[in-house]
Design a protein around this motif. Structure first.
Motif, short mmCIF file in Angstrom:
data_model
loop_
_atom_site.label_atom_id
_atom_site.label_comp_id
_atom_site.label_asym_id
_atom_site.label_seq_id
_atom_site.Cartn_x
_atom_site.Cartn_y
_atom_site.Cartn_z
N GLY A 118 0.79 -1.22 0.00
CA GLY A 118 0.00 0.00 0.00
C GLY A 118 0.82 1.27 0.00
N ILE A 121 1.50 2.75 -4.55
CA ILE A 121 0.37 3.48 -5.12
C ILE A 121 0.42 4.97 -4.80
CG2 ILE A 121 -1.22 1.53 -5.22
CD1 ILE A 121 -2.43 2.52 -2.56
N GLU A 147 -0.27 -4.26 -3.57
CA GLU A 147 -0.77 -2.95 -3.97
C GLU A 147 -2.09 -3.08 -4.74
OE1 GLU A 147 0.82 -0.18 -3.14
OE2 GLU A 147 2.80 -0.94 -2.55
N TYR A 148 -2.73 -1.95 -5.01
CA TYR A 148 -3.83 -1.93 -5.97
C TYR A 148 -3.25 -2.28 -7.34
CZ TYR A 148 -6.52 0.88 -2.58
OH TYR A 148 -7.17 1.35 -1.47
N TYR A 149 -4.02 -3.01 -8.12
CA TYR A 149 -3.55 -3.43 -9.44
C TYR A 149 -4.39 -2.80 -10.54
CZ TYR A 149 -2.91 -6.31 -13.59
OH TYR A 149 -2.69 -6.73 -14.88
N ASN A 150 -3.73 -2.42 -11.62
CA ASN A 150 -4.41 -2.06 -12.86
C ASN A 150 -3.46 -2.40 -14.01
OD1 ASN A 150 -7.04 -0.66 -13.57
ND2 ASN A 150 -5.62 0.43 -14.93
N LYS A 167 -2.47 3.71 -9.75
CA LYS A 167 -2.59 2.25 -9.92
C LYS A 167 -1.92 1.82 -11.21
CE LYS A 167 -6.75 0.58 -9.25
NZ LYS A 167 -8.23 0.45 -9.28
N LYS A 191 -12.20 -6.36 -0.58
CA LYS A 191 -12.63 -5.51 0.54
C LYS A 191 -13.95 -5.97 1.15
CE LYS A 191 -14.84 -2.08 -2.50
NZ LYS A 191 -14.76 -0.68 -2.99
N ASP A 199 -8.16 -3.89 1.55
CA ASP A 199 -8.71 -2.89 0.63
C ASP A 199 -8.39 -3.23 -0.82
OD1 ASP A 199 -10.09 -0.68 -0.16
OD2 ASP A 199 -8.52 0.75 0.36
N ASP A 200 -8.95 -4.36 -1.31
CA ASP A 200 -8.75 -4.79 -2.70
C ASP A 200 -7.26 -4.88 -3.06
OD1 ASP A 200 -11.46 -5.01 -3.07
OD2 ASP A 200 -11.68 -3.11 -4.11
N ILE A 201 -6.52 -5.54 -2.19
CA ILE A 201 -5.07 -5.66 -2.37
C ILE A 201 -4.73 -6.89 -3.21
CG2 ILE A 201 -2.88 -6.12 -1.19
CD1 ILE A 201 -3.72 -3.32 -0.76
N THR A 202 -3.90 -6.68 -4.23
CA THR A 202 -3.34 -7.78 -5.01
C THR A 202 -1.88 -7.93 -4.62
OG1 THR A 202 -4.82 -7.22 -6.83
CG2 THR A 202 -3.01 -8.71 -7.32
#
Length: 210
Positions: A118, A121, A147-150, A167, A191, A199-202
């Motif tokens: 986290g 990002i 982390e958040y992924y995109n 992201k 989440k 929190d929607d962590i990948t």
């Protein structure tokens, strides 16, 4: 006292009042339980690591969970916010805390695992290659990125602030940068998980193989 100068506005953001407020939002018993569940999965393929350093450790909620799972592990933490760094020292010992920017950290020793969760990002995208290098240099065996992924880079408004959350495919970029790394495990925590939400962590666990 001379005011500390930072190279990016993101650093100033987390070193100041917003970083202080963040501390109070992330120290519940529920969050600790969620982290215990998280790291059981994320570090499963790493066996029983003997040492780990966290980049952007805040008050040490991640390290507290890892210490509970591996009581004999040697821990280190890097934290830019003064209040958070002080609390972090209470968990892992003051001598194991680097209080300052990740950009200024120089790895004097290697840890079996280098962890970041986290934090990427919130890093200025232009500075990511430097952080990737520091994560790589600090690790003797594993790198764990959570982390958040995109699939492509995007910028997201963060609590009313612009240019404070980004992201992208961080792990993919690290794997491309270092051919000697191999992806050995990955996963996602939703989440809305009814028991142990994050929190929607990948997360991506990578190992040095060459």
């Amino acid at each position: 006292m001379e005011e500390k100068k930072y190279s990016t506005p993101q650093e100033e953001f987390w070193a100041g009042d917003f970083g202080n407020e963040y501390i109070n939002r992330n120290q519940s018993a529920e969050y600790l339980a969620s982290n215990l569940n998280f790291f059981v999965k994320a570090l499963n393929q790493a066996g029983r690591p003997q040492s780990l350093i966290e980049f952007g450790a805040n008050i040490g909620m991640n390290l507290k969970a890892i210490k509970a799972l591996f009581p004999e592990i040697k821990l280190g933490g890097i934290e830019i916010n003064a209040e958070a760094a002080k609390e972090l020292g209470n968990i892992i010992g003051e001598d194991n805390v680097f209080h300052g920017s990740i950009f200024d950290y120089e790895s004097a020793e290697k840890f079996e695992v280098s962890l970041i969760k986290g934090v990427l990002i919130h890093i200025n995208p232009d500075m990511l290659p430097l952080i990737y290098q520091k994560l790589y240099d600090a690790s003797s065996k594993y790198i764990l990125v959570c982390e958040y992924y995109n699939p492509s880079p995007v910028t997201i408004n963060y609590r009313g602030h612009s240019d404070r959350l980004f992201k992208r495919d961080f792990a993919g970029e690290i794997l491309e940068k270092y051919p000697g790394l191999k992806l050995i495990d990955y996963g996602f925590v939703y989440k809305r998980d009814p028991a142990f939400s994050q929190d929607d962590i990948t997360w991506f666990l990578m190992q040095k193989i060459g």
